[in-house]
Design a protein around this motif. Structure first.
Motif, short mmCIF file in Angstrom:
data_model
loop_
_atom_site.label_atom_id
_atom_site.label_comp_id
_atom_site.label_asym_id
_atom_site.label_seq_id
_atom_site.Cartn_x
_atom_site.Cartn_y
_atom_site.Cartn_z
N ARG A 203 0.80 -1.22 0.00
CA ARG A 203 0.00 0.00 0.00
C ARG A 203 0.83 1.27 0.00
NH1 ARG A 203 -2.49 -4.00 1.80
NH2 ARG A 203 -4.53 -4.52 0.99
N GLY A 204 2.08 1.16 0.47
CA GLY A 204 2.95 2.33 0.41
C GLY A 204 3.17 2.80 -1.02
N VAL A 205 3.10 1.85 -1.97
CA VAL A 205 3.33 2.21 -3.38
C VAL A 205 2.18 3.07 -3.88
CG1 VAL A 205 3.70 1.34 -5.70
CG2 VAL A 205 4.69 0.14 -3.76
N GLU A 206 0.96 2.62 -3.61
CA GLU A 206 -0.20 3.42 -4.07
C GLU A 206 -0.20 4.79 -3.38
OE1 GLU A 206 -4.06 1.53 -3.93
OE2 GLU A 206 -5.04 3.45 -4.36
N LEU A 207 0.11 4.80 -2.09
CA LEU A 207 0.17 6.09 -1.37
C LEU A 207 1.19 7.02 -2.01
CD1 LEU A 207 0.13 5.43 2.47
CD2 LEU A 207 -1.40 6.93 1.19
N SER A 208 2.37 6.46 -2.32
CA SER A 208 3.43 7.31 -2.87
C SER A 208 3.02 7.83 -4.25
CB SER A 208 4.76 6.55 -2.94
OG SER A 208 4.73 5.58 -3.94
N GLN A 209 2.25 7.00 -5.01
CA GLN A 209 1.78 7.47 -6.32
C GLN A 209 0.82 8.64 -6.15
OE1 GLN A 209 0.20 3.75 -7.61
NE2 GLN A 209 2.07 3.12 -8.68
N ARG A 210 -0.03 8.52 -5.13
CA ARG A 210 -1.02 9.59 -4.93
C ARG A 210 -0.35 10.85 -4.40
NH1 ARG A 210 -6.03 6.09 -2.66
NH2 ARG A 210 -6.94 8.11 -2.16
N ILE A 211 0.65 10.68 -3.54
CA ILE A 211 1.39 11.86 -3.06
C ILE A 211 2.13 12.51 -4.23
CG2 ILE A 211 3.31 12.60 -1.59
CD1 ILE A 211 2.38 10.49 0.45
N ALA A 212 2.74 11.66 -5.09
CA ALA A 212 3.46 12.20 -6.25
C ALA A 212 2.52 13.00 -7.14
CB ALA A 212 4.12 11.07 -7.03
N ALA A 213 1.30 12.47 -7.37
CA ALA A 213 0.33 13.17 -8.22
C ALA A 213 -0.04 14.52 -7.59
CB ALA A 213 -0.91 12.30 -8.41
N ALA A 214 -0.22 14.52 -6.25
CA ALA A 214 -0.59 15.77 -5.57
C ALA A 214 0.54 16.78 -5.66
CB ALA A 214 -0.94 15.47 -4.11
N ILE A 215 1.79 16.31 -5.49
CA ILE A 215 2.93 17.24 -5.55
C ILE A 215 3.08 17.78 -6.96
CG2 ILE A 215 5.46 17.42 -5.34
CD1 ILE A 215 5.33 15.47 -3.04
N GLU A 216 2.84 16.92 -7.97
CA GLU A 216 2.92 17.40 -9.35
C GLU A 216 1.93 18.53 -9.60
OE1 GLU A 216 2.64 13.98 -11.96
OE2 GLU A 216 4.54 13.22 -11.14
N GLN B 3 -2.96 -5.02 21.04
CA GLN B 3 -3.94 -6.08 20.73
C GLN B 3 -4.75 -5.73 19.48
OE1 GLN B 3 -3.67 -8.71 22.75
NE2 GLN B 3 -2.14 -7.43 23.79
N GLN B 4 -4.69 -4.46 19.10
CA GLN B 4 -5.54 -4.04 17.98
C GLN B 4 -4.84 -4.25 16.64
OE1 GLN B 4 -6.24 -0.11 19.62
NE2 GLN B 4 -8.43 -0.57 19.74
N LEU B 5 -5.67 -4.27 15.60
CA LEU B 5 -5.18 -4.44 14.23
C LEU B 5 -5.59 -3.20 13.45
CD1 LEU B 5 -3.90 -6.80 12.55
CD2 LEU B 5 -6.21 -7.33 11.81
N VAL B 6 -4.61 -2.57 12.79
CA VAL B 6 -4.93 -1.39 11.97
C VAL B 6 -4.80 -1.78 10.51
CG1 VAL B 6 -4.27 0.98 11.40
CG2 VAL B 6 -4.05 0.16 13.75
N ARG B 7 -5.87 -1.59 9.74
CA ARG B 7 -5.84 -1.94 8.32
C ARG B 7 -6.09 -0.71 7.49
NH1 ARG B 7 -4.12 -5.59 5.73
NH2 ARG B 7 -5.90 -6.12 4.44
N VAL B 8 -5.21 -0.45 6.53
CA VAL B 8 -5.42 0.65 5.60
C VAL B 8 -5.93 0.05 4.29
CG1 VAL B 8 -4.26 2.43 4.23
CG2 VAL B 8 -3.67 2.14 6.64
N HIS B 9 -7.03 0.59 3.81
CA HIS B 9 -7.54 0.18 2.49
C HIS B 9 -7.39 1.36 1.55
CE1 HIS B 9 -9.34 -3.27 4.41
NE2 HIS B 9 -9.88 -2.47 5.31
N LEU B 10 -6.93 1.08 0.33
CA LEU B 10 -6.78 2.15 -0.64
C LEU B 10 -7.51 1.79 -1.92
CD1 LEU B 10 -3.02 3.06 -0.11
CD2 LEU B 10 -4.99 4.38 0.63
N ARG B 11 -8.00 2.83 -2.58
CA ARG B 11 -8.85 2.70 -3.76
C ARG B 11 -8.36 1.66 -4.77
NH1 ARG B 11 -9.15 8.48 -5.13
NH2 ARG B 11 -7.27 7.91 -6.24
N ASP B 12 -7.14 1.85 -5.29
CA ASP B 12 -6.68 0.98 -6.37
C ASP B 12 -6.39 -0.43 -5.91
OD1 ASP B 12 -6.93 3.20 -7.84
OD2 ASP B 12 -4.79 3.50 -8.26
N THR B 13 -5.92 -0.58 -4.67
CA THR B 13 -5.57 -1.90 -4.16
C THR B 13 -6.80 -2.62 -3.62
OG1 THR B 13 -3.53 -0.81 -3.46
CG2 THR B 13 -3.85 -3.09 -2.76
N ASP B 14 -7.66 -1.92 -2.88
CA ASP B 14 -8.76 -2.57 -2.17
C ASP B 14 -10.15 -2.12 -2.61
OD1 ASP B 14 -6.87 -3.74 -0.05
OD2 ASP B 14 -6.50 -1.59 0.12
#
Lengths: 313, 180
Positions: free
Chosen positions: B42-55, B157-168
């Motif tokens: 998911r870091g890859v999709e996040l970095s793509q979205r950050i790159a698009a925003a910075i562009e 004890q908790q589980l944190v799940r990140v869901h992103l548009r393109d992946t999930d």
């Protein structure tokens, strides 16, 4: 999976995982620092009872790129030449704490015996046993075929491959037939009747005695070495006749499809199963096969040794 | 499919990505030497979205790629061997660049340690920064993020799940009680 003894043990998912992992390894080693820390502290023993250049060096490079310690153990110059048995050699390796044993042996089944006789805990990787199997060669052949015919992560489904020559003595042929059929390729064996093993009709692939008839519709041709050292009788009348009927020379290559490729596991007998011109043709991928061999062996070592130690299954 | 409490929805994530992007270009004073490397998956999709925003902010292309850390992990021997994920270093490399590592959740810090080791084998950046969408605490190594989408106090004890548009197919961050 703990050992790699035969390509017949690989499911489609296993085989594709190995090829995909090899593709990543290729990218990771295509840079200045080629070493990865993954197998730090693991010991890989290359146990070679039979001569080899490519396979032994390839395994050595692969293990070293993953930071494993490598011990090369050749039968010549070891206690094997004093008559030590496979069992005693295995017990010695066990006592020295080998994590993986890459074994080449002139007897078919020796790696299986090593893996299942309860002599050692190490992972056993078959690097060629007699006339039985040579799984990493088949994997690197499949990797090369895929890279050229199906794209880096494509499927070999429906790809037509002819395996030509001394099938009888070839562990490469057997491993390739199992693996390529698992991957969905259409395999045709081409050889004189004397150089086909008994029971070849149960391998599930097509068999032909006529090279010219088969050649035109192949996407790839895999030439096998005529294994003179394993021949104790006359399998064909003369070298010249063999190379005329089953050798790949320039006129014959001209009848192949223009995008078809030629593989050879090496070492080549130039002028016997393959002419020098064909061997040096850009469509002949022997040098690339060697490079791919390192990546495939890195993938195999990583997948078998990189994770948790499995108990023998 | 995921039981638990939604702590960030689509618009929260969009706002966080926008703010992270502004903070990153502000700290790097523009995007010319910037390389964004996402840690799969998911870091890859996040970095793509950050790159698009910075562009969009800078009207200039941003180099972006991915860095697989599997072969550098310290817990390889605790689990069966895993499949490798793609590494793609952008053309131009990372030599003398400012690399921003992007991941979805920062937890123990061990993935980041592995990423730093992996980076070391690729080249020598001028500086390495860390951007994460969620920092859930409980570090096991002396590592801290430079850019954080959301600080999320959790228990181990908790589980944190990140869901992103393109992946999930959906943008959300969900916290659930882990069932052991």
């Amino acid at each position: 999976m703990k050992h790699l003894l035969s390509t017949a043990d690989l499911s489609l998912e296993d085989a594709v995982l190995i090829l995909d992992t090899a593709a990543e390894m290729a990218l990771l080693t295509d840079r200045e620092v080629k070493k990865l820390p993954t197998l730090r502290g693991r010991t890989v023993v290359n146990l070679f009872f039979e001569d080899s250049t490519r396979t032994r060096i390839s395994f050595e490079v692969a293990a070293k790129r993953l930071s494993a310690d490598v011990i090369n153990f050749a039968a010549k110059g070891s206690s094997i030449s004093k008559g030590e048995s496979l069992k005693d050699t295995a017990l010695t390796l066990q006592a020295m704490g080998a994590d993986a044993v890459v074994v080449r042996h002139p007897s078919s089944g020796a790696p299986y015996r090593l893996a299942h006789a309860d002599w050692i805990d190490a992972t056993v990787i078959n690097a060629g046993d007699g006339t039985h199997e040579h799984p990493t060669q088949a994997l690197l052949d499949a990797y090369t075929l895929r890279a050229h015919l199906a794209g880096p992560t494509g499927s070999l489904r429906g790809v037509r491959v002819a395996i030509v020559g001394d099938v009888l003595h070839s562990r490469v042929a057997r491993s390739n037939v199992h693996l390529l059929q698992t991957l969905g390729a259409k395999v045709t064996l081409v050889a004189p009747p004397t150089l086909l093993p008994i029971g070849v009709e149960q391998w599930g692939c097509a068999v032909s005695y006529d090279f010219d008839e088969v050649l035109a519709d192949q996407d790839a041709v895999m030439m096998l070495r005529v294994q003179g050292e394993r021949m104790n009788q006359a399998f064909f009348p003369s070298t010249l006749e063999y190379s005329r009927l089953y050798g790949l020379d320039t006129p014959r290559m001209a009848t192949m499809g223009t995008n078809s490729i030629v593989l050879h596991p090496g070492p080549m007998n130039r002028g016997m199963e393959i002419s020098a011109d064909v061997a040096d043709d850009p469509r002949s991928l022997m040098v690339e096969q060697v490079t791919n061999g390192v990546h495939v062996r890195m993938a195999v070592l990583y997948l078998l040794l990189g994770g948790m130690k499995e108990s023998a299954s | 499919m995921d039981h638990g409490r939604v702590v960030m929805d689509g618009s929260d994530i969009a706002r966080a990505i926008r703010r992270l992007s502004h903070e990153i270009v502000e700290s790097t004073k523009g995007s010319q030497d910037l390389v964004l490397l996402g840690i799969p998956t998911r870091g890859v999709e996040l970095s793509q979205r950050i790159a698009a925003a910075i562009e969009e902010i800078e009207s200039q292309a941003v180099s972006q790629g991915s860095l697989d850390i599997t072969l550098y992990r310290d817990d390889l021997r605790l689990k069966p061997a895993r499949a490798l994920l793609p590494t793609a270093i952008p053309v131009g490399g990372i030599e003398d660049k400012i690399v921003v590592l992007v991941d979805d959740v920062l937890y123990s810090g061990r993935s980041v340690r592995a990423a730093l080791d992996a980076l070391n084998d690729v080249g020598r950046p001028r500086a390495v920064r860390l951007a994460v969408l969620v920092d859930r605490g409980h570090r096991q190594l002396p590592i801290r993020p430079d850019f954080v989408g959301k600080n999320l106090p959790t228990s181990t004890q908790q589980l944190v799940r990140v869901h992103l548009r393109d992946t999930d197919g959906i943008d959300s961050v969900v916290v659930s009680e882990e069932v052991r």
